[in-house]
Design a protein around this motif. Structure first.
Motif, PDB file in Angstrom:
ATOM      1  N   ASP A 129       5.794  -5.457   3.242  1.00  0.00           N
ATOM      2  CA  ASP A 129       6.558  -5.759   2.024  1.00  0.00           C
ATOM      3  C   ASP A 129       5.643  -6.329   0.944  1.00  0.00           C
ATOM      4  O   ASP A 129       5.773  -5.982  -0.246  1.00  0.00           O
ATOM      5  CB  ASP A 129       7.672  -6.763   2.335  1.00  0.00           C
ATOM      6  N   GLN A 130       4.749  -7.217   1.382  1.00  0.00           N
ATOM      7  CA  GLN A 130       3.816  -7.798   0.413  1.00  0.00           C
ATOM      8  C   GLN A 130       2.878  -6.731  -0.148  1.00  0.00           C
ATOM      9  O   GLN A 130       2.544  -6.741  -1.350  1.00  0.00           O
ATOM     10  CB  GLN A 130       3.007  -8.915   1.080  1.00  0.00           C
ATOM     11  N   ALA A 131       2.428  -5.801   0.681  1.00  0.00           N
ATOM     12  CA  ALA A 131       1.553  -4.716   0.217  1.00  0.00           C
ATOM     13  C   ALA A 131       2.292  -3.823  -0.767  1.00  0.00           C
ATOM     14  O   ALA A 131       1.709  -3.358  -1.775  1.00  0.00           O
ATOM     15  CB  ALA A 131       1.058  -3.909   1.422  1.00  0.00           C
ATOM     16  N   ALA A 132       3.556  -3.537  -0.525  1.00  0.00           N
ATOM     17  CA  ALA A 132       4.345  -2.720  -1.455  1.00  0.00           C
ATOM     18  C   ALA A 132       4.488  -3.428  -2.785  1.00  0.00           C
ATOM     19  O   ALA A 132       4.390  -2.804  -3.863  1.00  0.00           O
ATOM     20  CB  ALA A 132       5.723  -2.434  -0.846  1.00  0.00           C
ATOM     21  N   GLN A 173      -8.679   1.978 -10.001  1.00  0.00           N
ATOM     22  CA  GLN A 173      -9.198   1.641  -8.682  1.00  0.00           C
ATOM     23  C   GLN A 173      -8.348   0.547  -8.013  1.00  0.00           C
ATOM     24  O   GLN A 173      -8.150   0.559  -6.790  1.00  0.00           O
ATOM     25  CB  GLN A 173     -10.647   1.185  -8.799  1.00  0.00           C
ATOM     26  N   GLN A 174      -7.838  -0.384  -8.802  1.00  0.00           N
ATOM     27  CA  GLN A 174      -6.983  -1.446  -8.247  1.00  0.00           C
ATOM     28  C   GLN A 174      -5.689  -0.855  -7.683  1.00  0.00           C
ATOM     29  O   GLN A 174      -5.218  -1.250  -6.623  1.00  0.00           O
ATOM     30  CB  GLN A 174      -6.679  -2.488  -9.326  1.00  0.00           C
ATOM     31  N   VAL A 175      -5.141   0.118  -8.413  1.00  0.00           N
ATOM     32  CA  VAL A 175      -3.918   0.778  -7.914  1.00  0.00           C
ATOM     33  C   VAL A 175      -4.231   1.531  -6.634  1.00  0.00           C
ATOM     34  O   VAL A 175      -3.467   1.469  -5.655  1.00  0.00           O
ATOM     35  CB  VAL A 175      -3.339   1.720  -8.984  1.00  0.00           C
ATOM     36  N   ALA A 176      -5.339   2.255  -6.613  1.00  0.00           N
ATOM     37  CA  ALA A 176      -5.705   3.029  -5.427  1.00  0.00           C
ATOM     38  C   ALA A 176      -5.933   2.114  -4.225  1.00  0.00           C
ATOM     39  O   ALA A 176      -5.519   2.426  -3.094  1.00  0.00           O
ATOM     40  CB  ALA A 176      -6.954   3.855  -5.709  1.00  0.00           C
ATOM     41  N   ALA A 177      -6.609   0.977  -4.453  1.00  0.00           N
ATOM     42  CA  ALA A 177      -6.860   0.029  -3.361  1.00  0.00           C
ATOM     43  C   ALA A 177      -5.545  -0.549  -2.837  1.00  0.00           C
ATOM     44  O   ALA A 177      -5.356  -0.720  -1.631  1.00  0.00           O
ATOM     45  CB  ALA A 177      -7.771  -1.090  -3.848  1.00  0.00           C
ATOM     46  N   ALA A 178      -4.614  -0.837  -3.751  1.00  0.00           N
ATOM     47  CA  ALA A 178      -3.313  -1.381  -3.340  1.00  0.00           C
ATOM     48  C   ALA A 178      -2.537  -0.361  -2.531  1.00  0.00           C
ATOM     49  O   ALA A 178      -1.881  -0.693  -1.532  1.00  0.00           O
ATOM     50  CB  ALA A 178      -2.520  -1.828  -4.572  1.00  0.00           C
ATOM     51  N   ILE A 179      -2.620   0.919  -2.948  1.00  0.00           N
ATOM     52  CA  ILE A 179      -1.921   1.978  -2.205  1.00  0.00           C
ATOM     53  C   ILE A 179      -2.516   2.128  -0.810  1.00  0.00           C
ATOM     54  O   ILE A 179      -1.795   2.263   0.179  1.00  0.00           O
ATOM     55  CB  ILE A 179      -1.999   3.310  -2.986  1.00  0.00           C
ATOM     56  N   ALA A 180      -3.858   2.100  -0.708  1.00  0.00           N
ATOM     57  CA  ALA A 180      -4.507   2.217   0.608  1.00  0.00           C
ATOM     58  C   ALA A 180      -4.099   1.066   1.516  1.00  0.00           C
ATOM     59  O   ALA A 180      -3.833   1.253   2.719  1.00  0.00           O
ATOM     60  CB  ALA A 180      -6.022   2.253   0.422  1.00  0.00           C
ATOM     61  N   ALA A 181      -4.055  -0.155   0.929  1.00  0.00           N
ATOM     62  CA  ALA A 181      -3.653  -1.324   1.734  1.00  0.00           C
ATOM     63  C   ALA A 181      -2.205  -1.205   2.185  1.00  0.00           C
ATOM     64  O   ALA A 181      -1.860  -1.553   3.315  1.00  0.00           O
ATOM     65  CB  ALA A 181      -3.854  -2.602   0.921  1.00  0.00           C
TER      66      ALA A 181
END
Length: 536
Positions: free
Chosen positions: A163-166, A192-200
């Motif tokens: 939930d926190q990652a979403a 890149q921040q969005v991509a990193a958040a999506i990967a996480a």
């Protein structure tokens, strides 16, 4: 100079769409109680827990080794207390309560728990005792579910991380949106921040799925053992609840009276009854009282009985036809009146049930050492005698007669218990039933006390009445002088003496003392004294 790289905002939004949906989804607050409880239920539980020190101790003991155990105790109590308990679905529950939910699923799904609820529904105390009765089983079920509980905790942590990652994906995309140009171009750093958040978020989602699957497998593995333990514990609790209900009923304590007692007093009463001399004979006491109540219901006072001949008397209801014919002849009416006054009319003689008694009932209970002997069924002579006496106390209460129990053994070893109009508090009744002497047997002292009591009653209302019931398994010597004096007092006061000889065949002294004597050999058979309750 290196040309900066840009990302399309719409491309980032498309990749983050799944996580944006999870973050935006309104997730209901998960429940921590498996059984639905309204405000009144919760208040009653809190009050019960506050009064029950044993329940508080159990909650503290379980909490030292396991998580969320107070919620489990409340669930078990609520399920036993509510008229129609409703179990929530597992998907409605906080993942950390998965073991609690499995325990309640197993309990509510068993016929044994439904049997238990017959004695606990609507009764906060009985529901609390049901929880305490299952304490050891609850410990065992929590141990069996320990691995499942750990897996559930890990699943809960994984769900929180997902939930926190979403939420982090949504925050990163909002930052990218704020940094985007009018044509939707997003600077490289923001992209890149969005991509990193999506990967996480993808990694957290996979971990969440794996943890949830592991938790499901763990609870499925523990479920059979928990179901078996739940059925066994519910069966044990149902038996104990039934035994306590039977014990209370046998001692004349009704459900209404019980529910008015504070928790501590009721628990102390149950403990005292369970530890009393007659605790194991509650069913015998109950059968006696039921039999006596049935005899009271069918008894007809002053019943004429069966005609067996003709005698002289003054009972106009039993005149023979020739006497009735005399009334039709005027010349014979004066003679009829004279013979009526003298009790010399010809009337039918009857033989049948004795007229029901009146006045004080005095029960003399032998408490000599031999009364502790048992018959083939394991019932002591003392238990039979006191069960009979308790039924006589009911008889006195139902007919508003005074009741006195005199427990006796050898000379100068007597104890009186007086219950005016048969009214008695449960504590006084237990005191009477628990008292025992041991030693030898002497009839004269308790019989003299009984005669004194009935003489006082006669002097007060000038009515010749009263019943003495002597219950013994022994025989003793009395002097001829005492026996003659006893007969004179008995005739003067006008009371009746009923005798019950337990196990031993009545001897000469008992036959001399009693107007109505019976011999009881089968202590499990309460019907052997049925006629006693018709006459008294």
């Amino acid at each position: 100079m290196k040309k900066p790289k840009f990302s399309k905002l719409k491309d980032l939004a498309a990749r983050a769409g799944r996580w944006l949906g999870l973050a935006a989804q309104a997730t209901p607050t998960p429940h921590t109680l498996a059984v639905e409880a309204d405000r009144f239920d919760t208040m009653t539980w809190a009050d019960t827990l506050g009064q029950a020190a044993a329940l508080q101790h159990l909650a503290h003991d379980l909490a030292e080794k396991h998580d969320h155990t107070t919620d489990l105790l409340q669930d078990v109590w609520t399920a036993a207390y509510k008229t129609s308990p409703h179990l929530r679905g597992r998907d409605e529950m906080d993942p950390s309560r998965v073991v609690n939910h499995q325990v309640m699923t197993s309990l509510l799904g068993s016929a044994e728990f439904e049997e238990l609820r017959r004695n606990t529904t609507g009764d906060p105390y009985a529901a609390a005792m049901a929880v305490l009765s299952q304490a050891d089983a609850l410990r065992g079920m929590l141990e069996q579910g320990k691995e499942a509980q750990q897996a559930a905790q890990q699943a809960a942590a994984a769900k929180t991380a997902a939930d926190q990652a979403a939420a982090a994906v949504q925050a990163a995309l909002e930052a990218a949106c704020a940094a985007a140009s009018e044509d939707g171009q997003v600077p490289e750093a923001a992209g890149q921040q969005v991509a990193a958040a999506i990967a996480a978020a993808e990694a957290a989602g996979q971990a969440d799925d794996q943890a949830a699957a592991a938790a499901q497998a763990a609870i499925a593995a523990a479920a059979p053992g928990i179901r078996s333990a739940a059925r066994a514990s519910a069966h044990k609790a149902a038996q104990e609840a039934q035994q306590e209900a039977e014990m209370m009923a046998a001692w004349g304590v009704g459900p209404g009276q019980l529910q008015r007692l504070p928790f501590a007093e009721r628990a102390a009463l149950a403990q005292r009854l369970a530890g009393s001399r007659l605790a194991q004979f509650a069913k015998l006491i109950g059968r006696f009282r039921t039999m006596a109540a049935g005899e009271r219901a069918r008894r007809v006072q002053h019943a004429g009985g069966e005609y067996v001949g003709v005698t002289l008397g003054d009972d106009l209801s039993r005149l023979v036809p020739s006497e009735l014919a005399a009334l039709a002849v005027p010349a014979l009416r004066a003679e009829f009146a004279s013979r009526l006054a003298e009790g010399r009319l010809m009337v039918y003689d009857t033989q049948g049930e004795e007229n029901a008694g009146s006045g004080t009932i005095v029960a003399l209970i032998d408490c000599s050492s031999s009364m502790e002997d048992t018959d083939v069924g394991g019932i002591t002579r003392e238990a039979w005698a006191k069960a009979c006496a308790l039924a006589l106390l009911d008889q006195a209460r139902a007919t508003s007669r005074d009741f006195v129990a005199i427990l006796f053994a050898s000379e100068e070893r007597q104890q009186q218990f007086c219950f005016p109009r048969g009214q008695a508090g449960i504590t006084e009744v237990i005191d009477f039933a628990e008292h025992f002497f041991g030693g030898g047997t002497s009839f004269s002292e308790p019989l003299d006390q009984a005669a004194d009591l009935l003489a006082d009653s006669w002097d007060a209302d000038h009515v010749r009445h009263g019943d003495v019931v002597l219950i013994t398994d022994g025989e003793c010597r009395v002097t001829g002088e005492w026996l003659e004096g006893w007969r004179r007092r008995k005739d003067a006061i006008g009371f009746r003496v009923f005798g019950v000889s337990i196990a031993q065949r009545p001897g000469r002294v008992l036959e001399e003392l009693c107007d109505n004597l019976r011999h009881v050999t089968d202590l499990a058979d309460v019907d052997s004294s049925r006629d006693l309750f018709r006459a008294i």
